[in-house]
Enzyme design. Structure first.
Site, PDB file in Angstrom:
ATOM      1  N   ASP A 330       0.850  -1.185   0.000  1.00  0.00           N
ATOM      2  CA  ASP A 330       0.000   0.000   0.000  1.00  0.00           C
ATOM      3  C   ASP A 330       0.892   1.242   0.000  1.00  0.00           C
ATOM      4  O   ASP A 330       2.107   1.161   0.232  1.00  0.00           O
ATOM      5  CB  ASP A 330      -0.891   0.031   1.250  1.00  0.00           C
ATOM      6  CG  ASP A 330      -1.846  -1.148   1.302  1.00  0.00           C
ATOM      7  OD1 ASP A 330      -2.302  -1.573   0.235  1.00  0.00           O
ATOM      8  OD2 ASP A 330      -2.131  -1.627   2.414  1.00  0.00           O
ATOM      9  N   LYS A 445     -16.593  20.249  -1.967  1.00  0.00           N
ATOM     10  CA  LYS A 445     -15.198  19.884  -2.215  1.00  0.00           C
ATOM     11  C   LYS A 445     -15.188  18.522  -2.907  1.00  0.00           C
ATOM     12  O   LYS A 445     -16.103  17.713  -2.754  1.00  0.00           O
ATOM     13  CB  LYS A 445     -14.386  19.823  -0.917  1.00  0.00           C
ATOM     14  CG  LYS A 445     -14.619  18.611  -0.050  1.00  0.00           C
ATOM     15  CD  LYS A 445     -13.575  18.544   1.064  1.00  0.00           C
ATOM     16  CE  LYS A 445     -13.655  17.238   1.843  1.00  0.00           C
ATOM     17  NZ  LYS A 445     -14.888  17.080   2.613  1.00  0.00           N
ATOM     18  N   ASP A 620      -4.642  -3.689   5.527  1.00  0.00           N
ATOM     19  CA  ASP A 620      -5.058  -3.234   6.848  1.00  0.00           C
ATOM     20  C   ASP A 620      -6.544  -3.426   7.128  1.00  0.00           C
ATOM     21  O   ASP A 620      -6.959  -3.388   8.286  1.00  0.00           O
ATOM     22  CB  ASP A 620      -4.693  -1.759   7.060  1.00  0.00           C
ATOM     23  CG  ASP A 620      -5.209  -0.866   5.934  1.00  0.00           C
ATOM     24  OD1 ASP A 620      -6.080  -1.330   5.163  1.00  0.00           O
ATOM     25  OD2 ASP A 620      -4.747   0.276   5.819  1.00  0.00           O
ATOM     26  N   ASP A 624      -9.091  -6.903   3.177  1.00  0.00           N
ATOM     27  CA  ASP A 624      -7.744  -7.301   2.770  1.00  0.00           C
ATOM     28  C   ASP A 624      -7.416  -8.722   3.220  1.00  0.00           C
ATOM     29  O   ASP A 624      -6.434  -9.305   2.744  1.00  0.00           O
ATOM     30  CB  ASP A 624      -6.696  -6.357   3.377  1.00  0.00           C
ATOM     31  CG  ASP A 624      -6.640  -5.024   2.668  1.00  0.00           C
ATOM     32  OD1 ASP A 624      -6.848  -5.003   1.443  1.00  0.00           O
ATOM     33  OD2 ASP A 624      -6.418  -4.009   3.337  1.00  0.00           O
TER      34      ASP A 624
END
Length: 900
Positions: A330, A445, A620, A624
């Site tokens: 990652d 945003k 994590d 996963d």
């Protein structure tokens, strides 16, 4: 039709429920039908059966056979010491089995972690009244009440929601909380459906009422759990190699023992004497100390790695990591610090650099207030006070925006929040609606490509001006400049709202406040770690959810990418790849994966393994876990990782730092090299243990070495020096060599040749020489019979035993390196090895000079000059080995010169 498409009345009717929930009787009936709402553990192999397997594999069966023969021989011919031998072999079996069982007792506890994520108590409607129930009593059709701070107990369809936001971080890895509502939705996957609450997620804001439609293993959470339990987890390379080695040595021992039993029979040896001969051959060729030595060497390596922030959960993973050819990593938190800060603004037509910390740098904070207001208000953070300290909790990116706004824009009166248009992957933006002093205002945003097209004007030097093509081009250039610096770029916009604006009209005719570049700085030590990976021949592949330009910039900054045009594959492209296309793509020398999801990581891992790579993968989140289990070594984050990821992994990074992986690789390579060192050391003693039995059968002499003395060497004097070899530090050149090929074996012909034909032969000559020399000093002549209890015979066997021990001391010193001179390796740098030699000699002295040792092992005290005679033999072994190493170094230098 899926429940996401149904209206609230249709969803209730489809599950035969109502606004008041289920009746108690109906709920109990359904619980009997659907079972408890919990993650069921697939029944595994009982512990007692796993323990029993450690005593029934081929290696152990061979020793059981030898013990049985010894007990049978004692039964037919008592008083020959065969019972002692039998019990000694049984002790060996029990010791090996106990170590192997402890090594195997590292089974995954992922299901326990999954269960801990589910809540114990929930509020549900039964018979029209709210009540608290154990979460495992929920059934499809129940209505549950959820509010901020609750964990979601089952998969639910929202009936009503007020400001409801949920965190899916443990399921999808997405750190930004998602808004949820009760409206019928589009055809979307469960994780993206805005009217679903999924088991294992948590409510971070608002409250609502939801209809349970799936419980236990039928939930999306349960499907992940089942995949985690049933996902393939094959044996590690070391486990496969040790199993192969054990079978080979066991078959070799059995074959030689049977062969020489037949030879003894042909020579006319008495049956019981011949049986003792055969058992001795078998025991001499079985390296009883191998499995305990391997296990303890791995355990010591885990301790060293833990001191370097790499916690090993499964012992074989130590060596597997050393064999890794590819590391799939990652970005956030592993290559970077996961501490975000705003570093650059594009506002009012100019770029503004901001410090990572410290005081504000912008001199015109009031003029740029619209940008700071968007950053301050457009988020989903929670502000809490704990023990008198104020903290902002939530997505690190939003925290960085709020901190920047407060630092650069100063204090501002809070606006009352009215509503929110949540972020999702299709919109790639979020908006919040507020009530200000002058009316309603919308702040927005998101990704520039999602926000800028909605803007018709922008904040300029002299106020708000039209956003023409020239300004749009400068915006695009500013965005590329920021992304090229490895910054995550967001566009911030706002709009005063007329009272009539609603729905789709809200996010129209926005005013662009500017662009914000957010930095997650690379870890300082990662660049050096990448350099070491290149030297070691290890390919590093980044898999991230970031924009391809940002991912490439970070990859260049840390040294993962050095070429002009690395291959960058997005999640969308990966989704369209076939298996063969992905495998061809992975042949690129430098490759990155951007905008990928956690489940796509599994596809990459499997493709690499199909290409014959040994893959280490980091992760994590809960989702996963399958990739971590599927990889040859799964690496979970200790700080930012979930319990499920840590339990599914073989190794946990206590500092979430990529550099710790590289240090662990170095330790793993050292472990493999050390195993080969003590394998050479252990096998060398097989020859001096075997030759006495051949001489006994072929030369018709007294047996020079008893079986009990062989066991004393293999499980007594040899053990600590072997462990000392297992504790050797990584070689300085260990990370400048490519990973060993998958075809490379622990037990190779060069290793066997060195152990048997060089070291072992020298030891056999020494042992037999001392045996005959002591007999000669005592007046024995060839053909003269000697009773087992004769002091001269006991002294001679003791001399043979002592000579082998002394030779093993010289042997352990030369085994510290297969090619470097003893002058280079020296005697320092390994305290355990030196203590092992001291203990080895002390045990030998105790066996020869103490009454209990003499009784148990059939020895007698030796004269001092016998020890002096052993020293030239030990010196000769060192000289012979030095000559062999010199030839190896010359050959290596010639090969290197020809390759240049």
């Amino acid at each position: 039709m899926h429940i996401t498409h149904l209206s609230v009345p249709e969803a209730l009717a489809g599950l035969h429920s109502s606004d008041g929930g289920l009746g108690t009787a109906e709920a109990e009936r359904r619980r009997g039908e659907y079972g408890p709402n919990r993650i069921e553990r697939i029944r595994g192999e009982p512990l007692w059966l796993r323990l029993a397997r450690q005593f029934t594999h081929f290696f152990a069966l061979l020793l059981w056979l030898a013990a049985a023969l010894a007990f049978f021989a004692e039964y037919r011919d008592p008083g020959q010491g065969m019972a002692t031998l039998g019990w000694a072999i049984v002790g060996v079996i029990l010791l090996n089995g106990a170590f192997s069982f402890w090594q195997g007792y590292q089974a995954s506890q992922a299901m326990a972690a999954l269960n801990r994520l589910l809540p114990n108590q929930v509020t549900t409607l039964r018979d029209g009244r709210a009540c608290r129930l154990a979460a495992d009593r929920l059934v499809p059709g129940d209505l549950v009440l959820v509010q901020e701070g609750d964990s979601v107990p089952a998969d639910c369809r929202l009936i009503e929601a007020t400001g409801l936001r949920v965190s899916l971080a443990t399921l999808t890895g997405e750190s930004l909380p998602q808004a949820r509502n009760g409206e019928a939705g589009e055809d979307l996957p469960p994780f993206a459906a805005t009217n679903l609450l999924l088991a294992g997620s948590s409510v971070v804001a608002g409250h609502g009422r939801a209809l349970v439609f799936a419980t236990g293993m039928r939930t999306e959470f349960g499907k992940i759990a089942r995949l985690t339990q049933t996902g393939g987890e094959g044996p590690s390379p070391l486990q496969r190699e040790i199993a192969r080695l054990s079978r080979l040595l066991a078959l070799l021992a059995l074959g030689i023992g049977t062969l020489f039993f037949l030879i003894g029979h042909a020579l006319g040896l008495p049956f019981w004497q011949n049986l003792i001969f055969a058992i001795g051959i078998i025991v001499a060729n079985v390296p009883e100390g191998l499995l305990p030595s391997v296990t303890l060497a791995l355990a010591m390596a885990t301790q060293r790695m833990a001191r370097q922030n790499a916690l090993i959960r499964h012992l074989p993973a130590v060596e597997t990591l050393g064999a890794a050819t590819v590391i799939c990593t990652d970005k956030t938190g592993t290559l970077t610090l996961n501490h975000m800060s705003v570093r650059r603004l594009y506002v009012a037509g100019r770029l503004v650099d901001l410090p990572r910390t410290g005081e504000a740098r912008t001199a015109d904070g009031e003029r740029l207030r619209p940008l700071f207001d968007v950053a301050r208000h457009c988020h989903g953070l929670r502000e809490v006070t704990d023990a008198g300290r104020h903290a902002v909790l939530g997505d690190p990116m939003e925290v960085a925006l709020v901190e920047m706004a407060r630092r650069e824009g100063g204090d501002a009166a809070p606006y009352r929040r009215l509503d929110e248009l949540p972020f999702d992957t299709s919109r790639r933006r979020m908006s919040t609606l507020h009530q200000g002093p002058e009316g309603r205002i919308l702040y927005c945003k998101g990704a520039p490509e999602a926000v800028v097209p909605l803007c018709g004007r922008m904040l300029a030097t002299d106020g708000v001006e039209p956003l023409g093509e020239a300004r749009r081009e400068r915006l695009r250039q500013a965005q590329e400049d920021m992304a090229g610096r490895g910054l995550r770029v967001l566009a911030l916009a706002w709009r005063p709202l007329p009272d009539s604006a609603s729905g789709d009209e809200l996010e129209r005719e926005l005013i662009l406040a500017g662009l914000v570049g957010i930095e997650d700085p690379p870890r300082a030590e990662v660049a050096e770690a990448m350099r070491r990976c290149r030297e070691a021949g290890i390919k590093v592949i980044m898999l991230t959810g970031d924009h391809p330009v940002t991912a490439t910039a970070i990859a260049r900054e840390v040294g993962l990418v050095t070429g002009a045009e690395p291959r960058v594959i997005t999640g969308g492209e990966l989704q369209r790849f076939s298996e063969s296309q992905l495998q061809f793509a992975l042949e690129a020398p430098e490759i990155l994966f951007a905008r990928v999801s956690a489940d796509q990581k599994l596809l990459v891992v499997e493709a690499l393994q199909r290409k014959g790579q040994v893959v280490a993968a980091t992760g994590d989140g809960v989702n996963d876990a399958p990739a971590l289990k599927r990889a040859d070594i799964g690496i979970a984050m200790g700080i930012g990782g979930t319990d499920v990821a840590r339990q599914a992994a073989d190794m946990v990074l206590l500092d979430d730092n990529f550099a710790s992986i590289v240090r662990a690789v170095e330790e793993g390579r050292a472990v493999y090299a050390n195993i080969r060192k003590f394998l050479t050391y252990i096998l060398s003693s097989n020859v001096p243990e075997l030759v006495p039995y051949l001489a006994f059968a072929l030369l018709r002499i007294p047996l020079p070495l008893t079986i009990v003395q062989i066991l004393a060497i293999d499980l007594g004097t040899d053990m600590l020096p072997a462990l000392g070899l297992g504790a050797e530090r990584p070689h300085p050149q260990g990370m400048r060599r490519p990973p060993r090929p998958r075809s490379e074996r622990l037990l190779s012909w060069p290793l066997l040749g060195r152990a048997y034909l060089v070291l072992g032969l020298c030891e056999a000559v020494a042992g037999m020489s001392l045996f005959f020399l002591v007999l000669h000093w005592g007046g024995w002549e060839y053909g003269m019979p000697l009773a087992l209890g004769d002091p001269l015979y006991r002294q001679a066997t003791g001399a043979c035993f002592a000579a082998i021990v002394v030779m093993q001391v010289a042997n352990v010193l030369v085994c510290r390196s297969p090619s470097e001179s003893l002058l280079a390796t020296g005697l320092r740098g390994n305290r355990l090895l030196l203590w092992g030699i001291v203990v080895e000699l002390a045990l030998a002295l105790a066996i020869i000079y103490t009454p209990p040792g003499q009784i148990l092992f059939g020895t007698a005290a030796l004269p001092a000059h016998a020890w002096l005679v052993m020293l030239p033999f030990a010196a000769a072994l060192i000289v012979v080995e030095e000559l062999r190493k010199r030839a190896v170094r010359r050959q290596g230098a010639n090969l290197a010169a020809r390759s240049r």
